[in-house]
Design a protein around this motif. Structure first.
Motif, short mmCIF file in Angstrom:
data_model
loop_
_atom_site.label_atom_id
_atom_site.label_comp_id
_atom_site.label_asym_id
_atom_site.label_seq_id
_atom_site.Cartn_x
_atom_site.Cartn_y
_atom_site.Cartn_z
N ASN A 37 9.06 -26.29 20.72
CA ASN A 37 8.82 -25.21 19.77
C ASN A 37 10.16 -24.51 19.54
O ASN A 37 10.66 -23.81 20.42
N THR A 38 10.73 -24.73 18.36
CA THR A 38 12.06 -24.18 18.09
C THR A 38 12.06 -22.67 17.94
O THR A 38 13.08 -22.03 18.20
N GLU A 39 10.94 -22.09 17.55
CA GLU A 39 10.87 -20.63 17.40
C GLU A 39 10.95 -19.93 18.75
O GLU A 39 11.66 -18.95 18.91
N SER A 40 10.20 -20.42 19.72
CA SER A 40 10.19 -19.79 21.04
C SER A 40 11.10 -20.51 22.04
O SER A 40 11.31 -20.03 23.14
N ASP A 41 11.65 -21.66 21.64
CA ASP A 41 12.49 -22.51 22.48
C ASP A 41 11.75 -22.97 23.74
O ASP A 41 12.34 -23.16 24.79
N ASP A 42 10.43 -23.16 23.62
CA ASP A 42 9.62 -23.66 24.73
C ASP A 42 9.46 -25.17 24.62
O ASP A 42 9.38 -25.71 23.51
N TYR A 43 9.37 -25.83 25.75
CA TYR A 43 9.16 -27.26 25.82
C TYR A 43 7.84 -27.53 26.53
O TYR A 43 7.48 -26.81 27.47
N SER A 44 7.13 -28.57 26.11
CA SER A 44 5.91 -28.95 26.80
C SER A 44 5.71 -30.46 26.71
O SER A 44 6.19 -31.11 25.79
N ILE A 45 4.99 -30.98 27.71
CA ILE A 45 4.58 -32.38 27.69
C ILE A 45 3.23 -32.42 26.99
O ILE A 45 2.30 -31.71 27.37
N ILE A 46 3.14 -33.23 25.96
CA ILE A 46 1.92 -33.31 25.15
C ILE A 46 0.82 -34.01 25.93
O ILE A 46 1.05 -35.05 26.55
N ILE A 47 -0.37 -33.42 25.91
CA ILE A 47 -1.56 -34.03 26.51
C ILE A 47 -2.31 -34.73 25.36
O ILE A 47 -2.80 -34.08 24.46
N HIS A 48 -2.35 -36.03 25.42
CA HIS A 48 -2.97 -36.81 24.34
C HIS A 48 -4.47 -36.94 24.58
O HIS A 48 -4.97 -37.95 25.07
N ASP A 49 -5.19 -35.86 24.24
CA ASP A 49 -6.64 -35.82 24.42
C ASP A 49 -7.37 -35.56 23.11
O ASP A 49 -8.53 -35.19 23.11
N GLY A 50 -6.67 -35.73 21.99
CA GLY A 50 -7.28 -35.50 20.69
C GLY A 50 -7.01 -34.12 20.12
O GLY A 50 -7.35 -33.84 18.98
N GLY A 51 -6.37 -33.25 20.90
CA GLY A 51 -6.06 -31.89 20.44
C GLY A 51 -4.55 -31.68 20.39
O GLY A 51 -3.78 -32.63 20.26
N THR A 52 -4.17 -30.43 20.50
CA THR A 52 -2.74 -30.09 20.45
C THR A 52 -2.28 -29.43 21.75
O THR A 52 -1.36 -28.62 21.75
N SER A 53 -2.90 -29.80 22.85
CA SER A 53 -2.56 -29.22 24.15
C SER A 53 -1.27 -29.78 24.71
O SER A 53 -0.88 -30.90 24.41
N GLY A 54 -0.66 -28.99 25.57
CA GLY A 54 0.54 -29.43 26.26
C GLY A 54 0.72 -28.63 27.53
O GLY A 54 0.16 -27.54 27.69
N ILE A 55 1.49 -29.17 28.45
CA ILE A 55 1.82 -28.49 29.69
C ILE A 55 3.26 -28.03 29.58
O ILE A 55 4.17 -28.85 29.42
N GLU A 56 3.46 -26.71 29.64
CA GLU A 56 4.81 -26.16 29.50
C GLU A 56 5.67 -26.62 30.67
O GLU A 56 5.22 -26.67 31.82
N ILE A 57 6.91 -26.99 30.35
CA ILE A 57 7.86 -27.39 31.38
C ILE A 57 9.09 -26.50 31.30
O ILE A 57 9.47 -26.04 30.22
N ASN A 58 9.70 -26.24 32.43
CA ASN A 58 10.90 -25.40 32.50
C ASN A 58 12.13 -26.19 32.88
O ASN A 58 13.24 -25.67 32.83
N PHE A 59 11.93 -27.45 33.29
CA PHE A 59 13.03 -28.32 33.68
C PHE A 59 12.87 -29.67 33.00
O PHE A 59 11.75 -30.14 32.80
N CYS A 60 13.97 -30.29 32.67
CA CYS A 60 13.95 -31.60 32.04
C CYS A 60 13.35 -32.63 32.99
O CYS A 60 13.75 -32.71 34.15
N PRO A 61 12.37 -33.44 32.52
CA PRO A 61 11.75 -34.44 33.38
C PRO A 61 12.70 -35.58 33.74
O PRO A 61 12.43 -36.33 34.67
N TRP A 62 13.80 -35.75 33.02
CA TRP A 62 14.72 -36.86 33.26
C TRP A 62 15.95 -36.44 34.08
O TRP A 62 16.31 -37.14 35.00
#
Length: 67
Positions: A37-62
């Motif tokens: 989200n460029t407006e809030s500069d938040d990052y999340s991992i998308i949950i592919h369950d048919g909606g627009t859910s995600g789990i916010e992350i504070n550190f790069c997974p890689w």
């Protein structure tokens, strides 16, 4: 126009800028993993369950850099 902040590593750059040719919505594409989200500069991992859910992350997974 504001200059785009570069990502912490090559993998984060790939997954935050990925555009699928088959799916019009990033939440429908199983290959789209990260939502930025460029407006809030938040990052999340998308949950592919048919909606627009995600789990916010504070550190790069890689690379582990604080986002």
């Amino acid at each position: 126009m504001t200059e785009r902040k570069s990502n912490c590593c090559e993998m984060m750059e790939i997954f935050t800028t990925f555009n699928c040719d088959l799916h019009k919505d990033k939440y429908e594409c199983p290959d789209t993993l990260i939502d930025h989200n460029t407006e809030s500069d938040d990052y999340s991992i998308i949950i592919h369950d048919g909606g627009t859910s995600g789990i916010e992350i504070n550190f790069c997974p890689w690379c582990g850099t604080k986002l």
